[in-house]
Design an enzyme around this catalytic site. Structure first.
Site, short mmCIF file in Angstrom:
data_model
loop_
_atom_site.label_atom_id
_atom_site.label_comp_id
_atom_site.label_asym_id
_atom_site.label_seq_id
_atom_site.Cartn_x
_atom_site.Cartn_y
_atom_site.Cartn_z
N HIS A 1 -9.70 1.07 0.13
CA HIS A 1 -9.66 1.62 1.34
C HIS A 1 -10.83 1.54 2.15
O HIS A 1 -11.92 2.07 1.56
CB HIS A 1 -9.37 3.23 0.61
CG HIS A 1 -7.90 3.36 0.34
ND1 HIS A 1 -7.45 3.08 -0.79
CD2 HIS A 1 -6.87 4.01 0.94
CE1 HIS A 1 -6.36 3.52 -0.89
NE2 HIS A 1 -5.89 4.14 0.26
N ASP B 1 1.52 9.14 -6.32
CA ASP B 1 1.29 10.58 -6.10
C ASP B 1 1.43 11.13 -4.64
O ASP B 1 1.45 11.98 -4.40
CB ASP B 1 0.02 10.95 -6.45
CG ASP B 1 -1.16 10.34 -5.98
OD1 ASP B 1 -1.24 8.99 -5.75
OD2 ASP B 1 -2.40 10.97 -6.10
N HIS C 1 0.88 -1.39 -0.05
CA HIS C 1 -0.03 0.07 0.07
C HIS C 1 0.92 1.36 -0.03
O HIS C 1 1.21 1.68 1.10
CB HIS C 1 -0.93 0.07 1.27
CG HIS C 1 -1.90 1.06 1.20
ND1 HIS C 1 -3.22 0.66 1.40
CD2 HIS C 1 -1.87 2.37 0.87
CE1 HIS C 1 -4.08 1.74 1.20
NE2 HIS C 1 -3.14 2.78 1.03
N GLY D 1 -9.69 7.93 -1.88
CA GLY D 1 -10.42 9.23 -1.80
C GLY D 1 -11.20 9.36 -0.48
O GLY D 1 -11.07 8.33 0.42
N GLU E 1 -10.74 3.50 7.43
CA GLU E 1 -9.80 4.61 7.63
C GLU E 1 -10.47 5.83 8.18
O GLU E 1 -10.49 6.14 9.23
CB GLU E 1 -8.91 4.77 6.61
CG GLU E 1 -8.02 5.78 6.74
CD GLU E 1 -7.33 6.37 5.50
OE1 GLU E 1 -8.04 6.26 4.43
OE2 GLU E 1 -6.36 7.12 5.41
N HIS F 1 1.07 5.06 -2.36
CA HIS F 1 0.61 5.73 -3.45
C HIS F 1 1.64 6.54 -4.18
O HIS F 1 2.50 7.26 -3.60
CB HIS F 1 -0.26 6.71 -2.90
CG HIS F 1 -1.60 6.49 -2.38
ND1 HIS F 1 -2.97 6.41 -3.03
CD2 HIS F 1 -1.87 5.67 -1.27
CE1 HIS F 1 -3.86 6.00 -2.21
NE2 HIS F 1 -3.26 5.38 -0.99
O1 LIG Z 1 -5.00 7.12 2.84
C1 LIG Z 1 -5.72 7.34 2.05
N1 LIG Z 1 -6.90 7.11 1.85
C2 LIG Z 1 -7.91 7.52 0.92
N2 LIG Z 1 -7.29 7.96 -0.10
C3 LIG Z 1 -5.99 8.32 -0.24
C4 LIG Z 1 -5.23 7.86 0.62
N3 LIG Z 1 -3.88 8.12 0.24
C5 LIG Z 1 -3.89 8.98 -0.70
N4 LIG Z 1 -5.20 8.77 -1.28
C6 LIG Z 1 -5.84 9.37 -2.50
O2 LIG Z 1 -5.31 8.14 -3.54
C7 LIG Z 1 -5.27 8.99 -4.78
C8 LIG Z 1 -4.37 8.13 -5.59
O3 LIG Z 1 -3.37 7.90 -5.29
C9 LIG Z 1 -4.62 10.12 -4.27
O4 LIG Z 1 -4.50 11.21 -5.23
C10 LIG Z 1 -5.32 10.55 -3.06
O5 LIG Z 1 -6.36 11.35 -3.19
ZN LIG Z 2 -3.97 4.85 1.07
#
Ligand SMILES: O=c1[nH]cnc2c1ncn2[C@@H]1O[C@H](CO)[C@@H](O)[C@H]1O
Ligand SMILES: [Zn+2]
Length: 359
Positions: A203, A22, A18, A176, A206, A20
């Site tokens: 996701h 970006d 896990h 998101g 959380e 990301h």
């Molecule tokens: O921890 C998280 N929880 C929910 N969404 C997330 C988390 N971290 C990042 N993103 C979302 O996932 C998109 C694609 O990678 C990111 O642009 C962010 O908006």
């Molecule tokens: Zn995440």
């Protein structure tokens, strides 16, 4: 086994499910890419910018945490930028001792300068290929394609993941804001993926609690849970330390559903109060299928070595515990079974055996 030093944690093979794309850029790269396109940033030097991301993400709410991604997504709108960020991601993970990683990102957020969905995936794959080649076989990386839960393109992104399934994409995810955007909004995408015998994670648990986890598993059929920390709301621990699991928590544990836990990130979004009080301690003790992850290395100023070292400090975990997290993660990867076994038996077990040997 002995308590590992930070250097031993760095050298130990690690598996990351896990992370990301970006959320993992180098601050210096954000600066350079922003300069090229004239994008305004809240700080003008790498150190200050790194600090800004950590501080701004330290907001106590998932929604505000996610606002920081406006800057990283803004500088990832061309094939060159996507490929560079992807290549650097592999370099950074390899340097951190990660031997297998699934890195997720949302193609629908990278179309502002005219790229097609297919072109964005191709660019990221080109960067991953370069990075893996430069690492000379020390790391294997796969993409997970994410659809944004507040968006309406999940079916299309799921189809994109299937189109790329044998070319570097191992699965699908939704991310998101969680509250107000239940996973069942995207049932069509999940049902399509199930009919295609494909893998996906969601996701859940959380920014919102048990109903979200329940839907992800029992309505959508998620193979894994992104975070899933709030599963502890369904566990009661008595004064004597005895734990009673509710039906959902028992299901998650019995079915060995992997939890992609991200301790530092959870503290920033308010899903946990500190590392020492993070539910990962209880869930590990109860032998849920716990894995350790970074989530967003830039926003949390973290790495796999840092996450694992923090757990060693907070809970006194030893090398055997770190090996357990690592094998849990490798078992839960969206890679074919034989390839998972090769990494477990050919890489992870021998390296931990060597680390545990008398110094
Ligand atoms: O921890 C998280 N929880 C929910 N969404 C997330 C988390 N971290 C990042 N993103 C979302 O996932 C998109 C694609 O990678 C990111 O642009 C962010 O908006
Ligand atoms: Zn995440």
């Amino acid at each position: 086994m002995t308590t590992p030093t930070r250097d031993e944690v760095l050298r130990a093979p690690k598996v990351l499910l896990h992370d990301h794309l970006d959320g993992g850029l180098r601050p210096a790269t954000v600066l350079e890419l922003a300069h090229e396109i004239g994008h305004d940033l809240p700080a003008q030097d790498a150190e200050g910018l790194g600090r800004w991301f950590r501080d701004a993400a330290d907001s106590g709410s998932l929604e505000r945490y996610l606002e920081t991604f406006d800057h990283t997504v803004a500088v990832m709108q061309t094939s060159e930028a996507l490929a560079r960020v992807a290549r650097e991601c592999v370099e950074d993970l390899a340097a951190d001792g990660v031997v297998y990683a699934e890195v997720r990102w949302a193609p629908e957020q990278h179309l502002a300068e005219g790229l097609s969905l297919d072109q964005t995936v191709a660019a990221v794959q080109a960067g991953f290929d370069q990075g893996q080649e430069a690492a000379g076989g020390r790391i294997v990386v796969r993409q997970l394609l994410t659809a944004m839960r507040q968006g309406a393109r999940s079916r299309e992104i799921a189809e994109l993941a299937i189109a790329w399934r044998d070319r570097g994409v191992a699965g699908f995810d939704i991310a998101g804001a969680e509250a107000g955007y239940p996973p069942t909004r995207h049932l069509d995408a999940f049902e399509y993926l199930q009919r295609e015998n494909a893998h996906f994670t969601i996701h859940a648990g959380e920014g919102f609690g048990l109903p979200s986890i329940w839907q992800a598993i029992q309505w959508c059929g998620a193979d894994r849970l992104g975070h899933g920390v709030r599963i502890v709301d369904d566990i009661e621990v008595g004064a004597d330390g005895h734990a009673r699991l509710g039906r959902l928590a028992a299901y998650v544990r019995d079915a060995r559903i992997p939890l992609e836990m991200c301790p530092s990130s959870n503290i920033q979004t308010g899903a946990a109060t500190s590392i020492a009080e993070h539910p990962i301690g209880l869930l590990t003790r109860l032998q849920f299928r716990v894995t350790v992850n970074t989530d967003n290395r830039l926003m949390s100023g973290t790495s796999m070595t840092h996450e694992m070292s923090s757990l060693v400090d907070a809970f006194g975990y030893d090398l055997a515990d770190l090996r357990w997290f690592t094998i849990n993660a490798m078992k839960s990867a969206f890679l074919p079974f034989d390839e998972r076994l090769d990494i477990i038996n050919g890489v992870i077990k021998p390296a931990y055996a060597a680390l545990a040997a008398p110094r």
